[in-house]
Design an enzyme around this catalytic site. Structure first.
Site, PDB file in Angstrom:
ATOM      1  CG  ASP A 100      -5.001   3.388   5.376  1.00  0.00           C
ATOM      2  OD1 ASP A 100      -4.387   3.135   6.429  1.00  0.00           O
ATOM      3  OD2 ASP A 100      -4.520   4.057   4.442  1.00  0.00           O
ATOM      4  CG  HIS A 133      -1.890   1.115   1.269  1.00  0.00           C
ATOM      5  ND1 HIS A 133      -3.087   1.086   0.578  1.00  0.00           N
ATOM      6  CD2 HIS A 133      -1.864   2.308   1.923  1.00  0.00           C
ATOM      7  CE1 HIS A 133      -3.752   2.199   0.806  1.00  0.00           C
ATOM      8  NE2 HIS A 133      -3.022   2.964   1.612  1.00  0.00           N
TER       9      HIS A 133
END
Length: 221
Positions: A176, A33
């Site tokens: 997230d 990510h």
């Protein structure tokens, strides 16, 4: 849908980034990510497409998931997709034409996602749910790593999952912010299947143990 762990390199040691990414992949990471911040849309400055290309040239094969916390977004969509990004998400507030930005990502052969801040309503998805591949729900306010998970994010994740199911769409939910082995099971049970974790992984003494613990918690949920 598969449950996937996506370490955020925002918390990695950039002096040895290639090895850090190799190490988390060896430890069980499914996706890498990228938190891309421009010191304009959010109060921090991080990484650009050159880092993405460098990691791919280094030999990284896992999907690279780029979260654009920038405005405007279209030029960076082009650059990151050309650099090899597999997934790109952006904030609808950060572009003048949401649909155009989605189509730009998809035209490049990447998966398109919409990122929602803690205060961004799910109604922003009303007219685009049939066009996107995933939704990134921020469980902290974007801009910095190491923040604590906002508890009412669970309700938002659940409502988002209900919206997707009602529309009968195949849209993944990524979360997230403040994800750890202690709360990942509740995030999964709320409806998420992609889990971004930065400091919880990169600040741990053993990446493999940490990721395995996260996967065990997901499986036990």
């Amino acid at each position: 849908m598969k449950n996937l762990i996506a370490p955020s390199i925002l918390s990695a040691n950039f002096a040895k980034l290639g090895k850090e990414v190799e190490d988390v992949i060896s430890a069980g990471a499914d996706i890498i990510h990228f938190d891309v911040m421009d010191n304009h849309y959010v109060p921090n400055l991080t990484i650009g497409p050159l880092v993405c290309k460098s990691l791919i040239d280094y030999g990284i094969k896992k999907p690279i998931d780029v979260h654009l916390m920038t405005t405007p977004v279209d030029d960076l969509i082009n650059q990151f997709c050309d650099a090899g990004a597999s997934m790109v998400s952006f904030h609808p507030e950060a572009t003048k034409h949401v649909d155009r930005s989605i189509e730009l990502i998809k035209s490049k052969g990447s998966k398109a996602g919409i990122a929602l801040n803690p205060a961004s309503p799910l109604s922003l998805l009303d007219h685009i749910l049939d066009k996107i591949d995933f939704i990134l729900i921020m469980s902290v306010n974007p801009g910095y790593g190491g923040q604590k998970f906002i508890p009412n994010s669970l309700d938002k994740i659940q409502k988002c999952k209900e919206m997707i199911d009602l529309a009968k769409r195949e849209v993944e939910i990524e979360v997230d912010g403040g994800i750890s082995a202690e709360n990942i099971q509740s995030v999964k049970n709320a409806g998420a299947n992609i889990f971004v974790a930065g400091s919880a992984i990169f600040n741990s003494k053993n990446y493999k143990n940490t990721i395995q613990k996260m996967k065990q918690e997901i499986s036990a949920g």
